[in-house]
Every structure is written in C-alpha cells, then in structure tokens.
Design a protein around this motif. Sequence first.
Motif, PDB file in Angstrom:
ATOM      1  N   LEU A   6       0.835  -1.199   0.000  1.00 13.20           N
ATOM      2  CA  LEU A   6       0.000   0.000   0.000  1.00 13.20           C
ATOM      3  C   LEU A   6       0.871   1.249   0.000  1.00 13.20           C
ATOM      4  N   ASN A   7       1.924   1.221   0.829  1.00 11.12           N
ATOM      5  CA  ASN A   7       2.803   2.375   0.911  1.00 11.12           C
ATOM      6  C   ASN A   7       3.477   2.663  -0.418  1.00 11.12           C
ATOM      7  N   VAL A   8       3.946   1.581  -1.060  1.00 10.55           N
ATOM      8  CA  VAL A   8       4.592   1.747  -2.359  1.00 10.55           C
ATOM      9  C   VAL A   8       3.609   2.359  -3.345  1.00 10.55           C
ATOM     10  N   GLU A   9       2.374   1.803  -3.343  1.00 13.33           N
ATOM     11  CA  GLU A   9       1.358   2.317  -4.259  1.00 13.33           C
ATOM     12  C   GLU A   9       1.019   3.769  -3.963  1.00 13.33           C
ATOM     13  N   ALA A  10       0.877   4.065  -2.684  1.00 17.75           N
ATOM     14  CA  ALA A  10       0.517   5.424  -2.297  1.00 17.75           C
ATOM     15  C   ALA A  10       1.618   6.404  -2.671  1.00 17.75           C
ATOM     16  N   ARG A  11       2.872   5.969  -2.452  1.00 22.11           N
ATOM     17  CA  ARG A  11       3.997   6.848  -2.806  1.00 22.11           C
ATOM     18  C   ARG A  11       4.045   7.104  -4.304  1.00 22.11           C
ATOM     19  N   GLU A  12       3.851   6.021  -5.077  1.00 19.94           N
ATOM     20  CA  GLU A  12       3.911   6.174  -6.522  1.00 19.94           C
ATOM     21  C   GLU A  12       2.787   7.088  -7.024  1.00 19.94           C
ATOM     22  N   ARG A  13       1.624   6.912  -6.399  1.00 20.98           N
ATOM     23  CA  ARG A  13       0.475   7.722  -6.771  1.00 20.98           C
ATOM     24  C   ARG A  13       0.735   9.197  -6.491  1.00 20.98           C
ATOM     25  N   LEU A  14       1.346   9.432  -5.348  1.00 18.82           N
ATOM     26  CA  LEU A  14       1.663  10.806  -4.952  1.00 18.82           C
ATOM     27  C   LEU A  14       2.654  11.424  -5.929  1.00 18.82           C
ATOM     28  N   ALA A  15       3.653  10.626  -6.303  1.00 12.91           N
ATOM     29  CA  ALA A  15       4.662  11.107  -7.245  1.00 12.91           C
ATOM     30  C   ALA A  15       4.030  11.380  -8.611  1.00 12.91           C
ATOM     31  N   LEU A  16       3.157  10.469  -9.027  1.00 12.17           N
ATOM     32  CA  LEU A  16       2.463  10.627 -10.303  1.00 12.17           C
ATOM     33  C   LEU A  16       1.596  11.885 -10.272  1.00 12.17           C
ATOM     34  N   ASP A  17       0.916  12.042  -9.143  1.00 13.97           N
ATOM     35  CA  ASP A  17       0.048  13.197  -8.935  1.00 13.97           C
ATOM     36  C   ASP A  17       0.820  14.505  -9.081  1.00 13.97           C
ATOM     37  N   SER A  18       1.978  14.594  -8.423  1.00 10.43           N
ATOM     38  CA  SER A  18       2.679  15.883  -8.486  1.00 10.43           C
ATOM     39  C   SER A  18       3.338  16.088  -9.849  1.00 10.43           C
ATOM     40  N   ALA A  19       3.748  14.978 -10.500  1.00  3.12           N
ATOM     41  CA  ALA A  19       4.293  15.101 -11.852  1.00  3.12           C
ATOM     42  C   ALA A  19       3.205  15.597 -12.820  1.00  3.12           C
ATOM     43  N   LEU A  20       1.998  15.077 -12.656  1.00  5.12           N
ATOM     44  CA  LEU A  20       0.885  15.496 -13.522  1.00  5.12           C
ATOM     45  C   LEU A  20       0.552  16.971 -13.298  1.00  5.12           C
ATOM     46  N   ARG A  21       0.564  17.354 -12.015  1.00  4.43           N
ATOM     47  CA  ARG A  21       0.309  18.745 -11.658  1.00  4.43           C
ATOM     48  C   ARG A  21       1.311  19.668 -12.367  1.00  4.43           C
ATOM     49  N   ARG A  22       2.587  19.282 -12.315  1.00  2.00           N
ATOM     50  CA  ARG A  22       3.636  20.075 -12.984  1.00  2.00           C
ATOM     51  C   ARG A  22       3.417  20.102 -14.495  1.00  2.00           C
ATOM     52  N   ALA A  23       3.129  18.926 -15.052  1.00  2.00           N
ATOM     53  CA  ALA A  23       2.948  18.833 -16.511  1.00  2.00           C
ATOM     54  C   ALA A  23       1.827  19.751 -16.983  1.00  2.00           C
ATOM     55  N   ILE A  24       0.755  19.803 -16.203  1.00  2.00           N
ATOM     56  CA  ILE A  24      -0.372  20.654 -16.592  1.00  2.00           C
ATOM     57  C   ILE A  24       0.003  22.122 -16.461  1.00  2.00           C
ATOM     58  N   GLU A  25       0.673  22.459 -15.366  1.00  2.00           N
ATOM     59  CA  GLU A  25       1.071  23.854 -15.170  1.00  2.00           C
ATOM     60  C   GLU A  25       2.033  24.327 -16.250  1.00  2.00           C
ATOM     61  N   GLU A  26       2.955  23.439 -16.617  1.00  2.00           N
ATOM     62  CA  GLU A  26       3.953  23.814 -17.619  1.00  2.00           C
ATOM     63  C   GLU A  26       3.458  23.554 -19.038  1.00  2.00           C
ATOM     64  N   GLU A  27       2.175  23.189 -19.169  1.00  2.00           N
ATOM     65  CA  GLU A  27       1.593  22.850 -20.470  1.00  2.00           C
ATOM     66  C   GLU A  27       2.476  21.849 -21.213  1.00  2.00           C
TER      67      GLU A  27
END
Length: 276
Positions: free
Chosen positions: A17-38
């Motif tokens: 669960l921790n591994v999944e949660a960590r990966e999800r969090l990392a994916l989440d913030s990468a997506l956030r950056r990708a959207i902000e930076e278009e």
Amino acid sequence: HAKKLGKGQFQFYTETLNVEARERLALDSALRRAIEEEALSVVYQPKVNARGRACGFEALVRWESAEFGSVSPVRFIPLAEENGLIGQLTWFVLRQACHQAAAWRAAGHPDLRIAVNISPSLFREKDLAALVGAVLEEAGLPAANLELEITEGMLMGDVQRSLAVLGELKAMGVDIAVDDFGTGYSSLAYLKRFPIDILKVDRSFVLECDSGNGGLAITRAIVSLAHSLNLRVVAEGVEQQTQLAVLNALGCEEFQGYYFARPMPAGQVAAYLAGR
Ligand code: C2E
Ligand code: MG
Ligand code: MG
Ligand code: MG
C-alpha cells in the motif's frame, strides 16, 4: 504459526500500500507540474464517413513524463478527476483542439469537426457552456465545428444540472456525442430526454460485430436504437475491413479506428488530409 503468517501478510500488505501510495503521490505531483507547464500534448484521430472521407478528428491528450515515460490517459484522467486537475487539463485540450480546427478551416477544410472528451465531473461546474463559448471565440471557431464527447455516467448523475448545461451547449450550436455507448448504465428513457446528436458505439461491440457470437445482433440493435432516436452513429475502434463492411451495411454514418489511422500529432494532419 498461523498468527505469525497473518502478521507477515499484514506487513507485506501495508508495504504494498505504501509503495502504491507513494507512486500515486509522485504521479500526482508530476501530472500537476505537466499541466502547469503545459507539457501535455494533443493528438488527433480521424473520423471517416461512408465514402471514406475524413469528416472530423477526435482530440486525445498525451503525457510524456520524464519520470514515468508515456502515461496512458486511461491512467491519468481518473487521477486528474480525483485531484481537481481535470478542469485545467480539459481547458488545455479544448483550447489546443479549437485552435487546430480553426487552422484547418483557414487551410481549406471549413467543415472538419473537432471532438473533445469532457469528463462527467465538469458538468457539475457552473459555467461549462460559458467557458466553452469563450474558448470558441478566442480560437475563432464556429460552434458548429465542435463536438463534445460525454459518457453515459454524466447522463446518470445530476440529471437536472446536466440537462441545463447540455441545453445551453445545444443552443450555442455545439453537438453532443455519447462516447463508449453500451458500456454504462444509461436508461433508454434518459437517452431520449437529453439533447444528444451522436452515439458512439463502443469498441467492444465493434470488435465482435463480425464474429458471429451475438456481436452482430447487439451492434445492430444499438444502431437501430440510435437511428430511431434520430442520432448519428459513429463506430469506434474499427480495425478490420470485415468490421467496416458490417458497420457500413448497418448504416453507421462515421467510422474511427486503426483501420483508417492512429491518432497523430497536429503536424501530420495536413499530409493525412492531402493523401486521401
Ligand atoms: P475514448 O474517448 O473512447 O477514445 C478512444 C480511445 O481508443 C483512444 O485511446 C484511441 O487511441 C483508442 N483507439 C482508437 N481507435 C482504436 C482502434 O482501432 N483500436 C484500439 N485498440 N484502440 C483504438 P486513448 O487515447 O488512450 O484514450 C483513452 C481514453 O482516455 C479515451 O477513450 C477517453 O475516455 C480518455 N481521454 C483521452 N483524452 C482525453 C481528454 O482530453 N479528456 C478526457 N476527459 N478524457 C480523455
Ligand atoms: Mg472519446
Ligand atoms: Mg470512445
Ligand atoms: Mg472508448
């Protein structure tokens, strides 16, 4: 012994669960950056009519992440819906798509239509129609060139709200398509109540329409239902000539799938149109 094992399993479980949660969090913030930076991009897949001519394109978002490689929208769209990024993501795709369609018009293809996928959650947003109108105006694209693809889920959510938003979009002249039809739970009664123009037969039915396992019967029923409600029918995921032949005989108006073309970057669209 059993207790020990149980405890071990529990530890293993929480670690996973921790591994999944960590990966999800990392994916989440990468997506956030990708959207902000278009840093997302949009590709375009043609829709072809019965005479084999391209009549429009569906805009599909792509994400090439430095960290995660190319991530499928099947994975990151639900994430964007959960973490509140779907609005920003959709405006990005909508603006890109409408500017492209305006450029195609200017290049001698005035009737090409652009279809953009809209998540159900955006129908709860107050000003969807106003925002779409603002994008059209900015791009200089007539509303008649735009199609919005929605899923059946939206039809079953807040029905009053959805009816109001769809009514506004219809009044502007935007066409509405129900995507992946047949996979959700929309009742036929609702389908009739909503101001819908197009029904997209889900790929899973198209896949079986030439196989004889009842696939033909289901596809025929969907097409005839759509036609009796005066809807146009688009078949998605057409990969084989044999499928196309069946769908053509059933009277589908438009076809989309790898048989014709894969989604392509905007830069390849002109050559594709010239080649047909
Ligand atoms: P969809 O709207 O039903 O889009 C069709 C999907 O089927 C696309 O996958 C397309 O590349 C794929 N496809 C097209 N023809 C064929 C074929 O002949 N065979 C096969 N096997 N597949 C085919 P994609 O681009 O991975 O998108 C998946 C889903 O992600 C879309 O399904 C849509 O629900 C969602 N999506 C994509 N872009 C956006 C977007 O900008 N906004 C939103 N809200 N959702 C999007
Ligand atoms: Mg779609
Ligand atoms: Mg679809
Ligand atoms: Mg689909």
